[in-house]
Design an enzyme around this catalytic site. Structure first.
Site, PDB file in Angstrom:
ATOM      1  N   ASP A  86      -2.916   2.966   8.192  1.00  0.00           N
ATOM      2  CA  ASP A  86      -2.231   3.915   7.395  1.00  0.00           C
ATOM      3  C   ASP A  86      -1.437   5.328   7.474  1.00  0.00           C
ATOM      4  OD1 ASP A  86      -2.660   1.385   6.626  1.00  0.00           O
ATOM      5  OD2 ASP A  86      -2.992   1.587   4.027  1.00  0.00           O
TER       6      ASP A  86
ATOM      7  N   GLU B  75      -2.009  -4.971  -1.924  1.00  0.00           N
ATOM      8  CA  GLU B  75      -1.439  -5.990  -0.328  1.00  0.00           C
ATOM      9  C   GLU B  75      -1.996  -7.191  -1.022  1.00  0.00           C
ATOM     10  OE1 GLU B  75       0.189  -5.669   2.689  1.00  0.00           O
ATOM     11  OE2 GLU B  75       0.317  -2.648   1.830  1.00  0.00           O
TER      12      GLU B  75
ATOM     13  N   ASP C 150      -9.763  -0.087   3.782  1.00  0.00           N
ATOM     14  CA  ASP C 150      -8.867  -1.130   4.641  1.00  0.00           C
ATOM     15  C   ASP C 150      -8.914  -1.204   6.272  1.00  0.00           C
ATOM     16  OD1 ASP C 150      -5.805  -1.617   4.856  1.00  0.00           O
ATOM     17  OD2 ASP C 150      -5.205   0.511   4.572  1.00  0.00           O
TER      18      ASP C 150
ATOM     19  N   ASP D 200      -7.229  -1.930  -0.629  1.00  0.00           N
ATOM     20  CA  ASP D 200      -6.421  -2.310   0.635  1.00  0.00           C
ATOM     21  C   ASP D 200      -7.062  -4.045   0.417  1.00  0.00           C
ATOM     22  OD1 ASP D 200      -5.254  -4.450   2.462  1.00  0.00           O
ATOM     23  OD2 ASP D 200      -4.005  -2.344   2.191  1.00  0.00           O
TER      24      ASP D 200
ATOM     25  N   HIS E  66       0.829  -1.056  -0.002  1.00  0.00           N
ATOM     26  CA  HIS E  66       0.001   0.114  -0.475  1.00  0.00           C
ATOM     27  C   HIS E  66       0.856   1.130   0.051  1.00  0.00           C
ATOM     28  CE1 HIS E  66      -3.965   1.816   0.958  1.00  0.00           C
ATOM     29  NE2 HIS E  66      -3.856   1.148  -0.219  1.00  0.00           N
TER      30      HIS E  66
ATOM     31  N   HIS F 191      -6.840  -1.344   7.950  1.00  0.00           N
ATOM     32  CA  HIS F 191      -5.917  -0.241   8.973  1.00  0.00           C
ATOM     33  C   HIS F 191      -6.246   1.253   7.996  1.00  0.00           C
ATOM     34  CE1 HIS F 191      -3.439  -4.099   7.950  1.00  0.00           C
ATOM     35  NE2 HIS F 191      -3.767  -3.934   9.359  1.00  0.00           N
TER      36      HIS F 191
ATOM     37  N   HIS G  93       4.623   0.666   3.961  1.00  0.00           N
ATOM     38  CA  HIS G  93       2.916   0.214   4.034  1.00  0.00           C
ATOM     39  C   HIS G  93       1.698   0.619   4.935  1.00  0.00           C
ATOM     40  CE1 HIS G  93       2.075  -4.182   5.715  1.00  0.00           C
ATOM     41  NE2 HIS G  93       2.734  -2.946   6.483  1.00  0.00           N
TER      42      HIS G  93
ATOM     43  N   ASP H 276      -7.115  -6.242   2.434  1.00  0.00           N
ATOM     44  CA  ASP H 276      -7.391  -6.805   3.924  1.00  0.00           C
ATOM     45  C   ASP H 276      -8.417  -5.686   4.689  1.00  0.00           C
ATOM     46  OD1 ASP H 276      -6.227  -4.443   5.422  1.00  0.00           O
ATOM     47  OD2 ASP H 276      -4.053  -5.349   5.491  1.00  0.00           O
TER      48      ASP H 276
HETATM   49 MN   LIG Z   1      -2.848  -0.470   3.792  1.00  0.00          MN
END
Ligand SMILES: [Mn+2]
Length: 315
Positions: free
Chosen positions: A140, A284, A136, A239, A109, A138, A153, A241
């Site tokens: 980030d 990712e 995402d 992302d 990312h 997260h 990332h 995830d």
């Molecule tokens: Mn990310």
């Protein structure tokens, strides 16, 4: 509430440019450098073509190998990440310059720094209002001061807001590529303590998993897309995830309790309904941790929805 469904909505460009960035330079575990080819194997180009869009595959960008060094000054692989992001910036800039919709296939990312900096430059030049949806687990939004790992990332949002390492900020021609009010996070469920402070200090808008649990994806996306109009350049930074790891196991930093397959489809369909999608990152994806390329195949199905395929027989 009125349904926002528009069966005629299309992305903002007639041609999608696939740009591969095969690197794990900013990641914590190896493998997401294989992401672009996993998406190709899963049939991404055919899926775009089935949507009635032109597709050009620009191939994979070249860049330095990941040295897997320890962080220096709180940052890991900064020099190599700058090189990769420069290439991504140039490729996304070229695609936008041709009127195409750039689809960046990561890679990790951190590449969103190059991608979104190019997008921000073009949006500003064309008098468009930029809206970025950051899908995402997260946020980030770490910096070298607060990051526990130094992995880049975890820092692209900070860089884009003008708070990252100097070598990765200011690329769009202004100190910040993004203003805080241009950004919406969706699917968040893992935030480091310094990131929580940054979210409050910067006034970032976060639709986290609790919000999605309590109000549903439909309400979250209605809010996240509020104000998007014909003058908006809509960028999605997806992302993998963001999805629950039971749905998409092929990620390096999976977090339980994520977005379900059907919730993600709804999210993508609601974005498609705006007809304003103009650029996309898919990052990712880690084939080394995947199961028979399932996560790549799911990513392709979701991209198809993002480009306007309704999974239901509506319209
Ligand atoms: Mn990310």
């Amino acid at each position: 509430m009125q349904a926002s469904f528009d069966p005629s909505a299309r992305p903002a460009a007639a041609t999608v440019a696939l740009i591969g960035a095969p690197t794990d330079v900013g990641a914590s575990v190896r493998g997401c450098g294989m992401g672009p080819d996993a998406l190709r194997v899963a049939g991404l180009a055919d899926c775009v073509a089935r949507m009635g869009l032109n597709v050009v595959d620009r191939g994979n960008l070249a860049g330095p190998a990941t040295p897997w060094r320890a962080p220096e000054g709180g940052l890991r692989h900064l020099e190599e990440a700058v090189a990769w992001n420069r290439s991504v910036y140039d490729a996304v800039d070229a695609a936008l310059g041709m009127g195409h919709l750039p689809l960046l296939m990561g890679g990790d990312h951190c590449l969103a720094v190059g991608s979104i900096s190019a997008v921000a430059w073009h949006a500003r030049r064309r008098g468009k209002t930029l809206r970025v949806l950051w899908l995402d687990a997260h946020t980030d939004v770490n910096t070298e001061a607060g990051s526990p790992s130094g992995n880049l990332h975890g820092m692209p949002v900070a860089c884009l807001l003008g708070h990252g390492p100097a070598a990765l900020t200011g690329w769009s021609g202004t100190p910040d590529a993004l203003q805080a009010d241009a950004l919406r996070f969706v699917g968040i469920r893992s935030v480091d303590a310094p990131e929580r402070d940054a979210i409050h200090r910067l006034g970032l808008t976060v639709f986290d998993m609790r919000h999605i649990d309590e109000h549903g994806m439909r309400t979250a996306m209605t809010e996240a897309l509020h104000g998007v109009d014909e003058d908006t350049h809509l960028h999605v930074s997806f992302d993998i995830d963001c999805l629950d790891p039971d749905v998409a196991p092929g990620v390096g930093t999976g977090v339980r309790g994520g977005v379900s397959y059907r919730e993600m489809q709804l999210c993508m369909e609601m974005i498609a309904d705006t007809g304003r999608l103009a650029s996309l990152d898919v990052v990712e994806l880690n084939p080394a941790l995947d199961v028979r390329n399932r996560s790549a195949e799911i990513a392709v199905e979701l991209i198809e929805s993002l480009l306007g395929k309704s999974t239901l027989a509506r319209g």
